[in-house]
Design a protein around this motif. Structure first.
Motif, PDB file in Angstrom:
ATOM      1  N   LEU A   1      -0.630   8.712  -4.379  1.00 50.65           N
ATOM      2  CA  LEU A   1       0.751   8.258  -4.357  1.00 50.65           C
ATOM      3  C   LEU A   1       1.794   8.986  -5.434  1.00 50.65           C
ATOM      4  O   LEU A   1       2.949   9.459  -5.308  1.00 50.65           O
TER       5      LEU A   1
ATOM      6  N   CYS B   1      -4.681   2.153  -7.018  1.00 49.72           N
ATOM      7  CA  CYS B   1      -4.215   1.854  -5.470  1.00 49.72           C
ATOM      8  C   CYS B   1      -5.674   1.341  -4.951  1.00 49.72           C
ATOM      9  O   CYS B   1      -6.526   2.420  -4.991  1.00 49.72           O
ATOM     10  N   PRO B   2      -5.816   0.308  -4.324  1.00 51.65           N
ATOM     11  CA  PRO B   2      -7.265   0.059  -3.688  1.00 51.65           C
ATOM     12  C   PRO B   2      -7.331   1.112  -2.408  1.00 51.65           C
ATOM     13  O   PRO B   2      -8.793   1.042  -2.187  1.00 51.65           O
ATOM     14  N   ARG B   3      -6.447   1.391  -1.998  1.00 54.08           N
ATOM     15  CA  ARG B   3      -6.891   2.532  -0.855  1.00 54.08           C
ATOM     16  C   ARG B   3      -7.105   3.925  -1.288  1.00 54.08           C
ATOM     17  O   ARG B   3      -7.392   4.654  -0.439  1.00 54.08           O
TER      18      ARG B   3
ATOM     19  N   ARG C   1       6.040   0.184  -3.747  1.00 55.56           N
ATOM     20  CA  ARG C   1       5.444  -0.431  -2.701  1.00 55.56           C
ATOM     21  C   ARG C   1       6.652  -0.504  -1.371  1.00 55.56           C
ATOM     22  O   ARG C   1       6.267   0.180  -0.193  1.00 55.56           O
TER      23      ARG C   1
ATOM     24  N   CYS D   1      -1.386   2.577   3.503  1.00 53.20           N
ATOM     25  CA  CYS D   1      -0.988   1.603   2.478  1.00 53.20           C
ATOM     26  C   CYS D   1      -0.910   0.213   3.319  1.00 53.20           C
ATOM     27  O   CYS D   1      -0.344   0.041   4.338  1.00 53.20           O
ATOM     28  N   MET D   2      -1.416  -0.813   2.619  1.00 48.40           N
ATOM     29  CA  MET D   2      -1.610  -2.274   3.239  1.00 48.40           C
ATOM     30  C   MET D   2      -0.654  -3.022   2.399  1.00 48.40           C
ATOM     31  O   MET D   2      -0.724  -4.220   2.535  1.00 48.40           O
ATOM     32  N   GLN D   3       0.433  -2.363   1.631  1.00 43.93           N
ATOM     33  CA  GLN D   3       1.517  -3.307   0.937  1.00 43.93           C
ATOM     34  C   GLN D   3       1.003  -4.242  -0.074  1.00 43.93           C
ATOM     35  O   GLN D   3       1.466  -5.483   0.031  1.00 43.93           O
ATOM     36  N   CYS D   4      -0.262  -4.101  -0.602  1.00 45.95           N
ATOM     37  CA  CYS D   4      -0.716  -5.170  -1.419  1.00 45.95           C
ATOM     38  C   CYS D   4       0.219  -5.046  -2.914  1.00 45.95           C
ATOM     39  O   CYS D   4       0.289  -6.164  -3.732  1.00 45.95           O
ATOM     40  N   GLY D   5       1.081  -4.107  -3.260  1.00 49.85           N
ATOM     41  CA  GLY D   5       1.805  -4.128  -4.418  1.00 49.85           C
ATOM     42  C   GLY D   5       1.246  -3.792  -5.661  1.00 49.85           C
ATOM     43  O   GLY D   5       1.988  -3.933  -6.594  1.00 49.85           O
TER      44      GLY D   5
ATOM     45  N   CYS E   1       0.704  -0.936  -6.798  1.00 51.46           N
ATOM     46  CA  CYS E   1       1.312   0.278  -7.271  1.00 51.46           C
ATOM     47  C   CYS E   1       2.544  -0.005  -8.030  1.00 51.46           C
ATOM     48  O   CYS E   1       2.788   0.303  -9.099  1.00 51.46           O
TER      49      CYS E   1
HETATM   50  S1  SF4 Z   1      -1.540   0.092  -4.161  1.00 51.45           S
HETATM   51 FE1  SF4 Z   1      -1.795   1.437  -2.417  1.00 51.45          FE
HETATM   52  S2  SF4 Z   1      -2.262   0.098  -0.694  1.00 51.45           S
HETATM   53 FE2  SF4 Z   1      -1.431  -1.350  -2.460  1.00 51.45          FE
HETATM   54  S3  SF4 Z   1       1.125  -1.071  -1.924  1.00 51.45           S
HETATM   55 FE3  SF4 Z   1       0.740   0.552  -3.306  1.00 51.45          FE
HETATM   56  S4  SF4 Z   1       0.469   2.177  -1.713  1.00 51.45           S
HETATM   57 FE4  SF4 Z   1      -0.055   0.534  -0.687  1.00 51.45          FE
END
Ligand code: SF4
Ligand code: SF4
Length: 192
Positions: free
Chosen positions: A91, A85-87, A52, A31-35, A37
């Motif tokens: 989740l 989620c871009p990754r 997040r 997770c890169m904390q992009c928000g 989600c």
């Molecule tokens: S969308 Fe994915 S990468 Fe971005 S905050 Fe949520 S879990 Fe992390």
């Protein structure tokens, strides 16, 4: 001997909990904390921590903080965050794993939420529809807390005033037929 058995059971339980937490950490490790989600979650308005924030706490192994929040049990498993989620992180599965962990650790807040859901579904399974008075009575009994109904008195009165909670026994439909339907679904879900 009994103490030894108890000790072994506790150790086995601890190790299951640790394994589950490790699985969750692995799921959200990237997770890169992009928000994205949090921005996608339709229930986040009611959560005290955003998804997040939960994933950050999970990365840090802050289990207590996660369990003190409302977030994981307000997740309705809609899969929207997973899709966006871009990754590509799983989740919704991670939220489900948190629910399993909370159930295995007997977290009270979660017990309240899962018993509510279970008694609701049991009533539907039995009668093919919801019977409000019976559903709530069963829920109160499942929680084994004589003071719990007091917190619902005001809401109950308002609902009764608006005739949303019928006092007479409602007409049933599908009694017994839903049992077969539920069993069939359980059978399908149990298939490998
Ligand atoms: S969308 Fe994915 S990468 Fe971005 S905050 Fe949520 S879990 Fe992390
Ligand atoms: S799966 Fe849960 S956390 Fe994800 S968007 Fe849906 S309700 Fe929110």
């Amino acid at each position: 001997m009994m103490e030894q058995n108890l000790d072994m059971a506790n150790k086995a339980h601890e190790s299951v909990s640790e394994d589950l937490m490790a699985d969750i950490q692995e799921m959200v490790q990237a997770c890169m904390q992009c928000g994205t989600c949090s921005g996608s979650c339709a229930n986040s308005f009611a959560m005290d921590l955003t998804p997040r924030q939960v994933w950050r706490l999970a990365q840090l192994g802050e289990k207590e903080e996660i369990f003190n929040s409302t977030t994981f049990y307000l997740c309705s498993a809609c899969y929207y965050c997973t899709l966006r989620c871009p990754r590509g992180l799983p989740l919704t599965d991670a939220m489900s794993a948190l629910k399993r962990l909370a159930a295995s650790e007997g977290i009270r807040k979660y017990k309240q939420s899962s018993n509510f859901y279970k008694t609701f579904m049991d009533t539907v399974r039995r009668y093919g529809r919801i019977r409000e008075a019976e559903f709530m009575n069963r829920y109160f009994l499942s929680m084994m807390n004589p003071f719990l109904p007091l917190g619902f008195v005001s809401m109950g009165m308002k609902l009764m005033k608006k005739r949303k909670v019928p006092l007479e026994i409602p007409k049933l439909f599908g009694e017994g037929r839903f049992e077969r339907l539920f069993r069939k679904v359980e059978e399908l879900e149990a298939r490998p």
